[in-house]
Design an enzyme around this catalytic site. Structure first.
Site, short mmCIF file in Angstrom:
data_model
loop_
_atom_site.label_atom_id
_atom_site.label_comp_id
_atom_site.label_asym_id
_atom_site.label_seq_id
_atom_site.Cartn_x
_atom_site.Cartn_y
_atom_site.Cartn_z
N THR A 1 18.62 10.74 -2.44
CA THR A 1 19.26 12.64 -2.97
C THR A 1 18.13 13.19 -3.88
O THR A 1 17.53 14.31 -3.70
CB THR A 1 20.17 12.36 -4.03
OG1 THR A 1 20.90 11.45 -3.89
CG2 THR A 1 19.65 13.58 -4.63
N SER B 1 24.72 17.43 2.85
CA SER B 1 24.60 16.56 1.25
C SER B 1 24.03 15.45 2.08
O SER B 1 23.13 15.44 2.86
CB SER B 1 25.87 15.05 2.14
OG SER B 1 25.45 14.51 1.28
N THR B 2 22.85 15.39 1.13
CA THR B 2 21.92 14.17 1.18
C THR B 2 21.98 12.81 2.08
O THR B 2 20.82 12.52 3.64
CB THR B 2 21.61 13.23 0.06
OG1 THR B 2 20.55 13.99 -1.00
CG2 THR B 2 19.98 11.91 0.33
N ASN B 3 23.92 12.56 2.24
CA ASN B 3 23.81 11.09 2.82
C ASN B 3 24.27 11.55 4.35
O ASN B 3 23.95 10.67 5.20
CB ASN B 3 25.42 10.93 2.83
CG ASN B 3 25.39 10.27 1.22
OD1 ASN B 3 24.40 10.16 0.68
ND2 ASN B 3 26.28 10.47 0.76
N THR C 1 -3.00 -25.08 27.78
CA THR C 1 -1.36 -26.14 27.38
C THR C 1 -1.35 -26.68 26.33
O THR C 1 -1.80 -27.97 26.67
CB THR C 1 -0.20 -25.93 28.62
OG1 THR C 1 -0.37 -27.05 29.04
CG2 THR C 1 -0.54 -25.04 29.78
N SER D 1 -20.90 -14.45 5.96
CA SER D 1 -20.75 -15.40 5.09
C SER D 1 -22.17 -14.60 4.36
O SER D 1 -23.11 -13.91 4.43
CB SER D 1 -21.55 -16.79 5.33
OG SER D 1 -21.32 -17.45 4.79
N SER D 2 -21.59 -15.13 2.47
CA SER D 2 -22.64 -14.54 1.79
C SER D 2 -23.58 -15.57 0.88
O SER D 2 -24.59 -15.66 0.86
CB SER D 2 -21.90 -14.17 0.17
OG SER D 2 -21.35 -15.71 0.05
N LYS E 1 -23.91 -15.94 10.14
CA LYS E 1 -22.85 -16.58 10.74
C LYS E 1 -21.54 -14.73 10.96
O LYS E 1 -22.27 -14.09 9.98
CB LYS E 1 -21.26 -16.96 9.77
CG LYS E 1 -20.27 -17.68 9.86
CD LYS E 1 -20.11 -18.53 8.63
CE LYS E 1 -18.67 -19.46 9.21
NZ LYS E 1 -17.55 -18.51 9.39
#
Length: 461
Positions: free
Chosen positions: A99, A138-140, A185, A316-317, A322
């Site tokens: 609504t 209507s909203t509906n 697999t 990487s820090s 990397k």
């Protein structure tokens, strides 16, 4: 400032905004997230299309005069053209079965129309959000019809991004079609294939999803517009529903039809459930492909390293050099989010009671989020990952030659028992299959070369 009133009393509204008291109450009542209707242009345009169709139907039935009808229609066109979208501050998640969203649209359209007619904002005696803009509605019936339309408006963008990703996988399948490699697999060595076949498989599985989405979209052509509150059509004139839906179909160029049972259609969320399930299926496939690419590229020195993913950022820090597969990782995270959103949609659909589902705002919000996330993920995957993938030809060749997979290819020529013995010897000695076959004199070098041709290893004999 201006003063507006409703059932619950009065409220001061800033005089430069196009929405009114019911919108402001919703803003105050539902401070749940920063996701507001203004961020979903397809939904705003869809509401405007529905309102435009309804006012033309009312006009044809003589329920509203031409001056008001034309002003409302022109205001809807402004929204369809992308204007005034910042005037939709209601949260996407809200109580009231939508609504607040419907009233946000009614108030904005009414105030735009008032300006066109030369009246001040909030002068609702000349153009009322409920009595005029929401006439016969209507909203509906408005809200679910608009949600369906917004999905249809967004689907082409999703499919276009998916088609781009499919095209990239297809291009790579051609680029890699002569590179023999080892299939696996259960994460174990299996049989020979080409890298091109592997990438062609990615394209094929995603192509199925476009077909499925196109098959499901007609579910949204059936709408309950004209059913008003519960599907009985109360407060409408006979023939209104057919006229309104015909107008909507004409405006959008989409084949909307009236639901066979408006009462059933007013509470049924089945179309949303099945469509969200298809989006989840797409998400799962994208994540599976992303995981495959991560496996194939892992290393680069101590893993499979059959392909190289484009380096997008330092990984990487603490570890110099990397580089991580950040794009496939992000694709999988999108997939997990979509799976979660789909679960919420299922729960919300189940929570419908009697003649209405009050949880529809969550369904609308989550489906639009799913579509946006998947659209962006496909484009990102395409542009920042798949387009830049290269193959490690020598690595693929080395892993194949040193696996036991070639035993399967030799099976029809030397028999199962002989092939089993060769496999045992290869495992115990560390020698490769081809060397052992030649060493034991089971096949000549020319016979082995003939058997080992790529087209004989990767296609039916």
């Amino acid at each position: 400032m201006r003063i507006e009133s409703d059932l619950l009393g009065t409220m001061t509204i800033e005089n430069n905004v196009l929405y009114g008291i019911q919108t402001q109450r919703a803003v105050n009542n539902f401070p749940l997230s920063d996701k507001t209707l203004s961020q979903y242009p397809a939904m705003i345009k869809s509401l405007a299309y529905v309102k435009a169709a309804c006012v033309r139907a009312n006009q044809q039935l003589g329920l509203i005069n031409d001056e008001k009808a034309d002003a409302i229609f022109a205001s809807c066109n402004n929204l369809i053209d992308g204007l005034y979208h910042d005037q939709f501050p209601v949260g996407m998640i809200q109580g009231g079965a939508g609504t607040s969203t419907n009233m946000n649209a009614n108030e904005v359209i009414a105030n735009i129309a008032l300006q066109k007619l030369g009246h001040p904002l909030g002068a609702y005696q000349f153009m009322h959000p409920n009595s005029d803009v929401n006439l016969s509605q209507s909203t509906n019936d408005v809200y679910p019809s608009a949600i369906r339309l917004s999905i249809l408006l967004q689907q082409p963008k999703l499919i276009a991004s998916l088609e781009g990703l499919i095209e990239r996988f297809s291009e790579k399948s051609q680029e890699f079609k002569h590179i023999l490699k080892l299939a696996r697999t259960q994460l174990q060595d299996a049989v020979p294939m080409t890298l091109g076949q592997e990438f062609a498989g990615f394209a094929s599985t995603l192509r199925e999803e476009i077909k499925l989405l196109n098959q499901l979209s007609p579910f949204f052509y059936e709408i309950n517009l004209g059913g008003t509150a519960v599907g009985t059509g109360i407060n409408t004139k006979k023939g209104y529903a057919d006229l309104a839906i015909k107008q909507l179909a004409c405006l959008t160029e989409l084949p909307f039809v009236k639901a066979e049972d408006l009462i059933e259609a007013s509470s049924d969320m089945g179309a949303f459930v099945i469509y969200s399930s298809a989006l989840k299926r797409l998400a799962i496939k994208l994540s599976k492909i992303a995981n495959d690419l991560r496996l194939l590229s892992m290393g680069p020195r101590a893993g499979l390293s059959e392909i190289n993913l484009p380096a997008k950022q330092p990984g990487s820090s603490i570890m110099p050099g990397k580089v991580n597969p950040v794009i496939p990782e992000a694709v999988s995270q999108v997939a997990y989010q979509v799976i979660g959103l789909d679960s919420a949609i299922s729960m919300a659909a189940e929570a419908g009671q009697l003649q209405l589902n009050a949880m529809e705002p969550l369904i609308a919000f989550n489906i639009m989020e799913e579509m946006a996330l998947l659209t962006n993920a496909c484009s990102m995957f395409d542009q920042h990952c798949v387009s830049g993938i290269s193959a490690n030809h020598e690595r693929c060749h080395y892993l194949l030659d040193n696996s036991l997979a070639l035993v399967t290819a030799l099976n029809p020529f030397i028999g199962y028992d002989a092939a089993t013995n060769i496999a045992k010897d290869a495992l115990s000695s560390g020698k490769n299959i081809k060397d052992l076959v030649l060493e034991k004199g089971i096949l000549s070098e020319s016979q082995l070369a003939d058997i080992m041709q790529p087209e004989k290893l990767t296609e039916p004999a």
